[in-house]
Design a protein around this motif. Structure first.
Motif, PDB file in Angstrom:
ATOM      1  N   GLU A   1       0.696  -9.574  -0.919  1.00  0.00           N
ATOM      2  CA  GLU A   1      -0.191  -9.635   0.235  1.00  0.00           C
ATOM      3  C   GLU A   1       0.379  -8.833   1.408  1.00  0.00           C
ATOM      4  O   GLU A   1      -0.368  -8.178   2.140  1.00  0.00           O
ATOM      5  CB  GLU A   1      -0.401 -11.090   0.652  1.00  0.00           C
ATOM      6  CG  GLU A   1      -1.160 -11.911  -0.380  1.00  0.00           C
ATOM      7  CD  GLU A   1      -1.413 -13.320   0.102  1.00  0.00           C
ATOM      8  OE1 GLU A   1      -1.074 -13.622   1.276  1.00  0.00           O
ATOM      9  OE2 GLU A   1      -1.945 -14.130  -0.682  1.00  0.00           O
ATOM     10  N   LEU A   2       1.688  -8.878   1.573  1.00  0.00           N
ATOM     11  CA  LEU A   2       2.328  -8.139   2.657  1.00  0.00           C
ATOM     12  C   LEU A   2       2.171  -6.636   2.453  1.00  0.00           C
ATOM     13  O   LEU A   2       1.844  -5.897   3.395  1.00  0.00           O
ATOM     14  CB  LEU A   2       3.799  -8.512   2.738  1.00  0.00           C
ATOM     15  CG  LEU A   2       4.642  -7.810   3.812  1.00  0.00           C
ATOM     16  CD1 LEU A   2       4.016  -7.971   5.190  1.00  0.00           C
ATOM     17  CD2 LEU A   2       6.063  -8.354   3.811  1.00  0.00           C
ATOM     18  N   VAL A   3       2.384  -6.171   1.227  1.00  0.00           N
ATOM     19  CA  VAL A   3       2.218  -4.746   0.930  1.00  0.00           C
ATOM     20  C   VAL A   3       0.775  -4.325   1.167  1.00  0.00           C
ATOM     21  O   VAL A   3       0.501  -3.252   1.730  1.00  0.00           O
ATOM     22  CB  VAL A   3       2.651  -4.449  -0.516  1.00  0.00           C
ATOM     23  CG1 VAL A   3       2.255  -3.028  -0.916  1.00  0.00           C
ATOM     24  CG2 VAL A   3       4.152  -4.635  -0.678  1.00  0.00           C
ATOM     25  N   ALA A   4      -0.174  -5.163   0.754  1.00  0.00           N
ATOM     26  CA  ALA A   4      -1.588  -4.854   0.966  1.00  0.00           C
ATOM     27  C   ALA A   4      -1.923  -4.776   2.452  1.00  0.00           C
ATOM     28  O   ALA A   4      -2.704  -3.918   2.888  1.00  0.00           O
ATOM     29  CB  ALA A   4      -2.467  -5.899   0.280  1.00  0.00           C
ATOM     30  N   ALA A   5      -1.313  -5.651   3.250  1.00  0.00           N
ATOM     31  CA  ALA A   5      -1.550  -5.627   4.693  1.00  0.00           C
ATOM     32  C   ALA A   5      -0.987  -4.361   5.328  1.00  0.00           C
ATOM     33  O   ALA A   5      -1.608  -3.773   6.222  1.00  0.00           O
ATOM     34  CB  ALA A   5      -0.925  -6.862   5.342  1.00  0.00           C
ATOM     35  N   LEU A   6       0.176  -3.912   4.861  1.00  0.00           N
ATOM     36  CA  LEU A   6       0.747  -2.668   5.370  1.00  0.00           C
ATOM     37  C   LEU A   6      -0.158  -1.489   5.049  1.00  0.00           C
ATOM     38  O   LEU A   6      -0.345  -0.583   5.872  1.00  0.00           O
ATOM     39  CB  LEU A   6       2.136  -2.451   4.778  1.00  0.00           C
ATOM     40  CG  LEU A   6       3.244  -3.398   5.244  1.00  0.00           C
ATOM     41  CD1 LEU A   6       4.548  -3.091   4.514  1.00  0.00           C
ATOM     42  CD2 LEU A   6       3.454  -3.302   6.753  1.00  0.00           C
ATOM     43  N   GLU A   7      -0.705  -1.485   3.846  1.00  0.00           N
ATOM     44  CA  GLU A   7      -1.606  -0.400   3.455  1.00  0.00           C
ATOM     45  C   GLU A   7      -2.900  -0.430   4.259  1.00  0.00           C
ATOM     46  O   GLU A   7      -3.471   0.615   4.569  1.00  0.00           O
ATOM     47  CB  GLU A   7      -1.911  -0.497   1.960  1.00  0.00           C
ATOM     48  CG  GLU A   7      -0.698  -0.241   1.072  1.00  0.00           C
ATOM     49  CD  GLU A   7      -1.006  -0.449  -0.395  1.00  0.00           C
ATOM     50  OE1 GLU A   7      -2.114  -0.981  -0.703  1.00  0.00           O
ATOM     51  OE2 GLU A   7      -0.157  -0.100  -1.243  1.00  0.00           O
ATOM     52  N   GLN A   8      -3.354  -1.633   4.604  1.00  0.00           N
ATOM     53  CA  GLN A   8      -4.619  -1.759   5.320  1.00  0.00           C
ATOM     54  C   GLN A   8      -4.493  -1.432   6.805  1.00  0.00           C
ATOM     55  O   GLN A   8      -5.354  -0.743   7.374  1.00  0.00           O
ATOM     56  CB  GLN A   8      -5.176  -3.173   5.159  1.00  0.00           C
ATOM     57  CG  GLN A   8      -6.490  -3.401   5.915  1.00  0.00           C
ATOM     58  CD  GLN A   8      -7.054  -4.787   5.671  1.00  0.00           C
ATOM     59  OE1 GLN A   8      -6.536  -5.552   4.845  1.00  0.00           O
ATOM     60  NE2 GLN A   8      -8.121  -5.134   6.388  1.00  0.00           N
ATOM     61  N   TYR A   9      -3.422  -1.917   7.435  1.00  0.00           N
ATOM     62  CA  TYR A   9      -3.312  -1.798   8.888  1.00  0.00           C
ATOM     63  C   TYR A   9      -2.321  -0.734   9.349  1.00  0.00           C
ATOM     64  O   TYR A   9      -2.442  -0.225  10.466  1.00  0.00           O
ATOM     65  CB  TYR A   9      -2.897  -3.145   9.487  1.00  0.00           C
ATOM     66  CG  TYR A   9      -3.898  -4.254   9.251  1.00  0.00           C
ATOM     67  CD1 TYR A   9      -5.113  -4.272   9.920  1.00  0.00           C
ATOM     68  CD2 TYR A   9      -3.629  -5.272   8.344  1.00  0.00           C
ATOM     69  CE1 TYR A   9      -6.036  -5.288   9.709  1.00  0.00           C
ATOM     70  CE2 TYR A   9      -4.546  -6.299   8.116  1.00  0.00           C
ATOM     71  CZ  TYR A   9      -5.744  -6.295   8.799  1.00  0.00           C
ATOM     72  OH  TYR A   9      -6.648  -7.296   8.585  1.00  0.00           O
ATOM     73  N   GLY A  10      -1.320  -0.435   8.529  1.00  0.00           N
ATOM     74  CA  GLY A  10      -0.268   0.466   8.960  1.00  0.00           C
ATOM     75  C   GLY A  10      -0.572   1.929   8.697  1.00  0.00           C
ATOM     76  O   GLY A  10      -1.439   2.264   7.890  1.00  0.00           O
ATOM     77  N   PRO A  11       0.147   2.837   9.351  1.00  0.00           N
ATOM     78  CA  PRO A  11      -0.013   4.270   9.099  1.00  0.00           C
ATOM     79  C   PRO A  11       0.634   4.643   7.767  1.00  0.00           C
ATOM     80  O   PRO A  11       1.468   3.900   7.233  1.00  0.00           O
ATOM     81  CB  PRO A  11       0.734   4.908  10.275  1.00  0.00           C
ATOM     82  CG  PRO A  11       1.774   3.904  10.643  1.00  0.00           C
ATOM     83  CD  PRO A  11       1.153   2.561  10.395  1.00  0.00           C
ATOM     84  N   PRO A  12       0.292   5.794   7.211  1.00  0.00           N
ATOM     85  CA  PRO A  12       0.916   6.229   5.956  1.00  0.00           C
ATOM     86  C   PRO A  12       2.425   6.346   6.093  1.00  0.00           C
ATOM     87  O   PRO A  12       2.933   6.785   7.120  1.00  0.00           O
ATOM     88  CB  PRO A  12       0.277   7.606   5.710  1.00  0.00           C
ATOM     89  CG  PRO A  12      -1.018   7.576   6.471  1.00  0.00           C
ATOM     90  CD  PRO A  12      -0.753   6.734   7.676  1.00  0.00           C
ATOM     91  N   GLY A  13       3.121   5.928   5.069  1.00  0.00           N
ATOM     92  CA  GLY A  13       4.577   6.057   5.055  1.00  0.00           C
ATOM     93  C   GLY A  13       5.336   4.799   5.409  1.00  0.00           C
ATOM     94  O   GLY A  13       6.528   4.687   5.122  1.00  0.00           O
TER      95      GLY A  13
END
Length: 218
Positions: A192-204
């Motif tokens: 879930e944390l990885v999915a949240a990074l992909e959804q809200y965070g910038p690439p990289g």
């Protein structure tokens, strides 16, 4: 809701919502077992021992530990929030929660880091000649180089935490203790944390796991 400024938020900013990934303090298997252990030990000592001062102090210690763990689990305060603005880590749910809140915007973040303190108190041994180890898991935020220090980095207690991190962690980036919080009384679900990074965070911006040792370039 008040605007976010600097690296800290007021408590009203740290709330759940449809536009954020939020993890709150709550019951975990570990905490439930610890509460039962503290309750059992306190009851057993009280039943078997006389009401001498050492017995009373021992019972009080385990009762306070159990009450503290229960209060943490029932607080339901925010432990982690990821949204379009950045990453927020909550403070201690028991003492000065608001003062311990840390917010880092996305343009300062390199990665989120899983790391742990690995403590062997006094080289204690348990049956089977196994060394007794205490592992304390953390989630931290690695910031970009050249940025101004975090406000808490100038506080004596924060400096002590940073020194302890460098001494006891298998691998921890310099300064990570200033932007880390223990994973205690809340569950870190990696997918879930990885999915949240992909959804809200910038690439990289990714989740790095340093619990097994150093990574290349870290």
């Amino acid at each position: 809701m008040a605007a976010r400024g600097g690296h800290h938020l007021c408590v009203s900013d740290v709330t759940g919502g449809a536009d954020a990934y939020v993890v709150r303090f709550g019951w975990t298997v570990k905490n439930a077992l610890l509460v039962m252990f503290c309750t059992g030990v306190a009851g057993l000592v009280l039943y078997l021992g006389d009401l001498t001062l050492p017995i009373v102090l021992c019972v009080a210690f385990f009762v306070l530990c159990g009450v503290g763990l229960t209060a943490m689990s029932l607080s339901r305060k925010v432990a982690l929030r990821i949204d379009a603005e950045g990453v927020t880590l909550g403070g201690s749910p028991l003492v000065r929660y608001e003062a311990g809140i840390v917010f880092v915007p996305w343009d300062e973040i390199v990665a989120l880091v899983r790391w742990e303190q690995n403590i062997r108190p006094g080289g204690w041994k348990v049956p089977g000649q196994l060394s007794l180890r205490i592992k304390a898991p953390y989630l931290g935020i690695k910031r970009r180089r050249g940025l101004a220090p975090m406000p808490d980095s100038e506080k004596p207690w924060s400096t002590v935490n940073e020194i302890a991190a460098q001494v006891t962690a298998q691998q921890a980036p310099t300064g990570i203790a200033f932007t880390s919080r223990p994973v205690n009384a809340w569950r870190l679900k990696e997918r879930e944390l990885v999915a949240a990074l992909e959804q809200y965070g910038p690439p990289g911006v990714e989740l790095k796991d340093l619990r097994g040792g150093p990574l290349s370039g870290w």
